[in-house]
Design an enzyme around this catalytic site. Structure first.
Site, PDB file in Angstrom:
ATOM      1  N   TYR A 151       0.842  -1.198   0.000  1.00 44.20           N
ATOM      2  CA  TYR A 151       0.000   0.000   0.000  1.00 44.20           C
ATOM      3  C   TYR A 151       0.882   1.254   0.000  1.00 44.20           C
ATOM      4  CZ  TYR A 151      -3.203   3.454   2.208  1.00 44.20           C
ATOM      5  OH  TYR A 151      -3.945   4.562   2.530  1.00 44.20           O
ATOM      6  N   LYS A 155       1.096   4.314  -2.702  1.00 47.02           N
ATOM      7  CA  LYS A 155       0.862   5.716  -2.341  1.00 47.02           C
ATOM      8  C   LYS A 155       2.089   6.569  -2.675  1.00 47.02           C
ATOM      9  CE  LYS A 155      -3.344   5.735  -0.457  1.00 47.02           C
ATOM     10  NZ  LYS A 155      -4.478   6.349  -1.199  1.00 47.02           N
TER      11      LYS A 155
HETATM   12  N1  LIG Z   1      -8.569   6.384   6.825  1.00 43.74           N
HETATM   13  C1  LIG Z   1      -7.280   6.625   6.975  1.00 43.74           C
HETATM   14  O1  LIG Z   1      -6.738   6.533   8.088  1.00 43.74           O
HETATM   15  C2  LIG Z   1      -6.460   7.073   5.798  1.00 43.74           C
HETATM   16  C3  LIG Z   1      -5.153   7.489   6.054  1.00 43.74           C
HETATM   17  C4  LIG Z   1      -4.389   7.922   4.998  1.00 43.74           C
HETATM   18  C5  LIG Z   1      -4.900   7.927   3.710  1.00 43.74           C
HETATM   19  N2  LIG Z   1      -6.176   7.490   3.500  1.00 43.74           N
HETATM   20  C6  LIG Z   1      -6.663   7.499   2.120  1.00 43.74           C
HETATM   21  O2  LIG Z   1      -7.832   8.282   2.064  1.00 43.74           O
HETATM   22  C7  LIG Z   1      -8.641   7.841   0.984  1.00 43.74           C
HETATM   23  C8  LIG Z   1     -10.077   7.689   1.423  1.00 43.74           C
HETATM   24  O3  LIG Z   1     -10.160   6.676   2.403  1.00 43.74           O
HETATM   25  P1  LIG Z   1     -11.268   6.567   3.532  1.00 43.74           P
HETATM   26  O4  LIG Z   1     -10.554   6.523   4.809  1.00 43.74           O
HETATM   27  O5  LIG Z   1     -12.307   7.575   3.304  1.00 43.74           O
HETATM   28  O6  LIG Z   1     -11.778   5.088   3.308  1.00 43.74           O
HETATM   29  P2  LIG Z   1     -13.036   4.485   2.557  1.00 43.74           P
HETATM   30  O7  LIG Z   1     -14.258   5.070   3.149  1.00 43.74           O
HETATM   31  O8  LIG Z   1     -12.839   3.021   2.603  1.00 43.74           O
HETATM   32  O9  LIG Z   1     -12.887   5.009   1.073  1.00 43.74           O
HETATM   33  C9  LIG Z   1     -12.197   4.353   0.055  1.00 43.74           C
HETATM   34  C10 LIG Z   1     -12.901   4.655  -1.239  1.00 43.74           C
HETATM   35  O10 LIG Z   1     -12.183   4.172  -2.356  1.00 43.74           O
HETATM   36  C11 LIG Z   1     -13.119   3.599  -3.257  1.00 43.74           C
HETATM   37  N3  LIG Z   1     -12.485   2.669  -4.162  1.00 43.74           N
HETATM   38  C12 LIG Z   1     -11.619   1.681  -3.863  1.00 43.74           C
HETATM   39  N4  LIG Z   1     -11.271   1.024  -4.973  1.00 43.74           N
HETATM   40  C13 LIG Z   1     -11.933   1.628  -6.002  1.00 43.74           C
HETATM   41  C14 LIG Z   1     -12.005   1.396  -7.397  1.00 43.74           C
HETATM   42  N5  LIG Z   1     -11.328   0.419  -7.979  1.00 43.74           N
HETATM   43  N6  LIG Z   1     -12.789   2.190  -8.160  1.00 43.74           N
HETATM   44  C15 LIG Z   1     -13.501   3.195  -7.592  1.00 43.74           C
HETATM   45  N7  LIG Z   1     -13.472   3.451  -6.274  1.00 43.74           N
HETATM   46  C16 LIG Z   1     -12.703   2.664  -5.500  1.00 43.74           C
HETATM   47  C17 LIG Z   1     -14.105   2.935  -2.347  1.00 43.74           C
HETATM   48  O11 LIG Z   1     -15.288   2.627  -3.036  1.00 43.74           O
HETATM   49  P3  LIG Z   1     -16.287   1.416  -2.560  1.00 43.74           P
HETATM   50  O12 LIG Z   1     -17.228   2.004  -1.550  1.00 43.74           O
HETATM   51  O13 LIG Z   1     -17.002   1.054  -3.822  1.00 43.74           O
HETATM   52  O14 LIG Z   1     -15.445   0.327  -2.004  1.00 43.74           O
HETATM   53  C18 LIG Z   1     -14.280   4.033  -1.312  1.00 43.74           C
HETATM   54  O15 LIG Z   1     -15.141   5.037  -1.766  1.00 43.74           O
HETATM   55  C19 LIG Z   1      -7.978   6.546   0.476  1.00 43.74           C
HETATM   56  O16 LIG Z   1      -7.214   6.833  -0.647  1.00 43.74           O
HETATM   57  C20 LIG Z   1      -7.074   6.152   1.608  1.00 43.74           C
HETATM   58  O17 LIG Z   1      -5.980   5.395   1.164  1.00 43.74           O
HETATM   59  C21 LIG Z   1      -6.977   7.080   4.516  1.00 43.74           C
END
Ligand SMILES: NC(=O)c1ccc[n+]([C@@H]2O[C@H](COP(=O)([O-])OP(=O)(O)OC[C@H]3O[C@@H](n4cnc5c(N)ncnc54)[C@H](OP(=O)(O)O)[C@@H]3O)[C@@H](O)[C@H]2O)c1
Ligand SMILES: Cc1cc2nc3c(=O)[nH]c(=O)nc-3n(C[C@H](O)[C@H](O)[C@H](O)COP(=O)(O)OP(=O)(O)OC[C@H]3O[C@@H](n4cnc5c(N)ncnc54)[C@H](O)[C@@H]3O)c2cc1C
Lengths: 247, 444
Positions: A151, A155
């Protein structure tokens, strides 16, 4: 044409994406949500429309279908002012070590898909001479760690792509912002034990994204400031020491 | 398994907690679960929102569905918080028709407790404003109900403490307001009779509430400050001071109580001082109306995060009863005397007037309601047992959303329409699959 500004969120079911979209909607922006699950995204769209009284539309997009990106962009009713890509997948590190298909999926959904779709918008923004591209990357990409390097590497690739894009387009009126949110309490981290001081709520991330867009400054945004120092320190640890740490 | 309690932090029970992210998943849980209850934001004080085996947190059901600015009609999922409704719609000129004393409650919780505000005598309970609901019944069927359609289910769900199923969605109407301010008037009442009379006399005010100085004794027993209020118009603001913004900024969370305060902190002296200050401050203001923002007016405790911790780790109880108007003077006097002579600190004593309730299990009835807080101690049951007896004899009842300990006898005496509720419940849930700690304790 009105002069109402617009935001496209790629990852319309994401908790961070929802919070950011709501923040823009409160400022009167028209919202477009892209998701591979339009029904689920519709639920967020209705929510945002009810709360903020703006138009919110949903479009289908799967980031693993890279050949669809041009048609997707052509199919939108307008070229948005800002495109925010929050899509990504944490995956499971251990599984990725033994199962190539899983590793490929993590790399494609965090690097290939997000980078290439923003690349398509970058060309159109450059032609228009205006637009803001915001990519949500991660501090996990700042230095590879044993617990999540597949991952993290994806990133890191995404961060490097955004950095290059920013460098290329700065003179052409196109802004590129990299967001490194640190820990965020979302679906992705549900059930994990997270340190409170280092953990942001999705609303904080949404606010930080909107603020960076509005202020028209800030290239790499760490949502909670401490993360900049934390990652600074982690970056300074010499590799011979680092490799022995359990991280 | 998790040890879960209500806002009073007592009692605690082990339960499995499930957190569905969508209404469909919440309904699927109802299809198979046994010993299950829905939980909103956990602001009920006692054991109402703790499942016998499984507790379904509705916090993931936090999406609004639609809003019509022409009518003020809002449809939203059951886990949406009142705070979010106010944040979204007050700046657009709308306010909820009924609000309880905290904005950190869910819509599902507001319906299940048929909550009352400071305007119950005029506006009824929150349930009176609900136009339609979507409920996941035991067995998993999702059914729409309204005062016209499936009316028995609708009525039993209003005030039904989650025992008819999980409220997935609700529709109600917000009311238009010109500003987020209230014109508040303060009336000083020298004793309990004065206070009750003043509340009754202010029945034409939109909002009214009395804060009682719990430690006043003898002649001064029940001395209070009565607040009445109206929503301020734009003209009111202009008259007062042309520079006031019609919609004050949303409050940031104030300071929080970071740890469990030692059990002895809320002692007689500190509460006496609190009340005395409050009394003097308010008394000095008696006179012409003043402008107060919506948040301090409706939700004075919300500015202190986690204030339930000031009572220490053993937790605390809230006792809220309603007494019919005819017996209220005497019964409330006896209760206050019992409380103050026991040297019991009560941080809060709030007196309000209520009108008739809607559902068979709704708390409100025509009369006066008194709410008291007290820490859990070894002898608190003796005191509250005495108070319950007074309530029973006066023909009153105790609020289930606050209750952790009343006896079946007190409960059954207080809710004469209980059989009607039990009939609906038996028809919906013959195996009794929906069960909270409260429903088991009271044989509901
Ligand atoms: N939460 C944390 O602590 C954290 C920390 C650092 C960075 N981030 C980053 O922040 C971003 C948002 O994450 P979040 O925490 O809000 O988690 P989340 O609610 O799980 O969101 C992830 C999103 O990515 C979508 N997705 C994944 N694969 C996809 C694909 N092939 N095509 C289209 N959409 C896809 C998912 O859609 P589905 O609903 O259809 O699965 C979901 O909307 C991510 O990039 C994550 O890596 C999060
Ligand atoms: C500071 C403070 C002030 C208060 N002031 C008042 C007041 O002025 N007037 C008043 O009436 N009440 C008042 N209350 C009580 C509070 O309004 C009620 O307890 C309310 O039910 C809490 O809502 P909740 O979302 O936290 O529900 P919870 O406490 O989680 O649950 C309460 C009940 O609702 C049921 N429930 C919750 N969600 C659902 C759902 N989706 N479907 C079916 N059942 C559900 C639960 O099963 C439980 O029986 C106050 C509470 C506090 C802490």
């Amino acid at each position: 044409m009105t002069d109402q500004k617009s935001l496209l969120v790629i990852g319309g079911t994401s908790d961070i994406g929802r919070a950011a979209a709501l923040r823009y909607a409160r400022a009167g922006r028209r919202i477009l949500l892209a998701s591979r699950d339009p029904d689920a995204a519709r639920r967020n769209a209705d929510d945002i429309a009810a709360r903020a009284g703006v138009q919110v539309d949903v479009f289908r997009l799967d980031l693993l279908e890279i050949d669809s990106f041009e048609a997707f962009t052509d199919g939108l009713p307008l070229l948005p002012d800002t495109v925010l890509c929050v899509a990504g997948e944490l995956g499971e590190q251990q599984r990725a070590q033994s199962e190539t298909a899983h590793a490929v999926r993590i790399i494609r959904s965090n690097f290939e898909g997000p980078a290439l779709v923003l690349g398509v918008f970058a060309e159109r923004f450059a032609a228009r001479g205006a637009g803001t591209l915001i990519g949500v990357s991660s501090v996990a990409g700042d230095r590879g760690r044993g617990s999540n390097y597949v991952y993290g590497a994806a990133k890191a690739g995404f961060s490097a792509f955004l950095s290059g894009l920013r460098n290329r387009l700065a003179a052409q009126g196109v802004r590129v912002v990299t967001v490194k949110p640190g820990f965020v309490r979302t679906r992705m981290t549900a059930g994990m034990k997270l340190p409170p001081l280092l953990t942001a709520e999705p609303e904080e991330v949404g606010e930080a994204i909107f603020a960076a867009d509005e202020a028209r400054k800030g290239d790499v945004v760490y949502v909670r400031r401490v993360w900049r120092s934390v990652m600074g320190v982690i970056g300074l640890i010499p590799e011979p020491v680092f490799k022995r740490l359990r991280l | 398994m998790t040890a879960l309690s209500g806002w009073g932090r007592w009692p605690r029970h082990e339960t499995e907690v499930l957190s569905p992210e969508t209404p469909a998943r919440a309904a699927a849980i109802q299809a198979t679960a046994d010993g299950v209850i829905a939980r909103g934001n956990g602001r009920a004080y006692g054991d109402a929102a703790v499942g016998e085996r499984i507790t379904v947190s509705t916090r993931g059901l936090d999406r609004m569905r639609s809003f019509d600015p022409a009518t003020g009609r809002l449809t939203a999922e059951g886990g949406v918080l009142l705070a979010d409704v106010i944040a979204a719609f007050l700046p657009r000129g709308f306010f909820p028709p009924v609000v309880p004393g905290t904005k950190f409650v869910s819509l599902g919780g507001m319906i299940a407790s048929d909550v009352h505000g400071k305007n119950h005598h005029r506006a009824g309970g929150f349930g009176d404003h609900v136009e339609e609901m979507l409920i996941a019944l035991p067995g998993g069927d999702v059914v729409a109900c309204s005062p016209e359609r499936n009316a028995d289910l609708f009525d039993a769900t209003v005030g039904g403490m989650g025992l008819t199923g999980t409220i997935l969605e609700a529709t109600f109407r917000l009311m238009p307001v010109q500003t987020g301010w209230l014109r508040r008037r303060t009336i000083v009442a020298d004793d309990l009779d004065d206070a009750i009379d003043a509340l009754a006399a202010s029945a034409r005010s939109t909002y009214s509430v009395a804060w009682i100085d719990c430690l006043a004794r003898g002649e001064a027993l029940g001395r209070s400050l009565i607040y009445t209020a109206e929503h301020a118009t734009e003209d009111d603001l202009d008259e007062a001071d042309g520079t006031i913004a019609p919609f004050p900024d949303l409050p940031k969370r104030g300071f929080a109580v970071p740890f469990d305060a030692p059990g002895g902190m809320i002692n007689r002296a500190s509460v006496g001082a609190f009340n005395a200050v409050y009394y003097r401050r308010g008394a000095a203001r008696a006179g012409p109306p003043e402008l107060v923002g919506w948040d301090p007016f409706f939700f004075p405790l919300d500015s202190i995060g986690d204030w339930n911790r000031i009572y220490g780790s053993r937790g605390f109880l809230q006792h809220q009863c309603v007494i019919p108007a005819a017996t209220a003077h005497a019964a409330l006097g006896t209760i206050l005397e019992r409380i103050s002579s026991g040297g019991r600190p009560s941080f809060l004593a709030v007196l309000k007037q209520l009108g008739p309730g809607r559902g068979p299990l709704s708390f409100p009835m025509e009369g006066f309601t008194l709410a008291l807080d007290m820490p859990v101690t070894d002898d608190v049951e003796g005191l509250l047992g005495d108070v319950d007896r007074v309530v029973r004899e006066a023909g009153g009842r105790i609020y289930l959303a606050k209750d952790a300990r009343q006896s079946r006898e007190t409960f059954e005496a207080g809710y004469p329409r209980l059989d009607a509720f039990r009939d609906v419940r038996r028809a919906l849930d013959p195996d009794g699959r929906i069960a909270s700690r409260l429903s088991r304790r009271l044989g509901l």
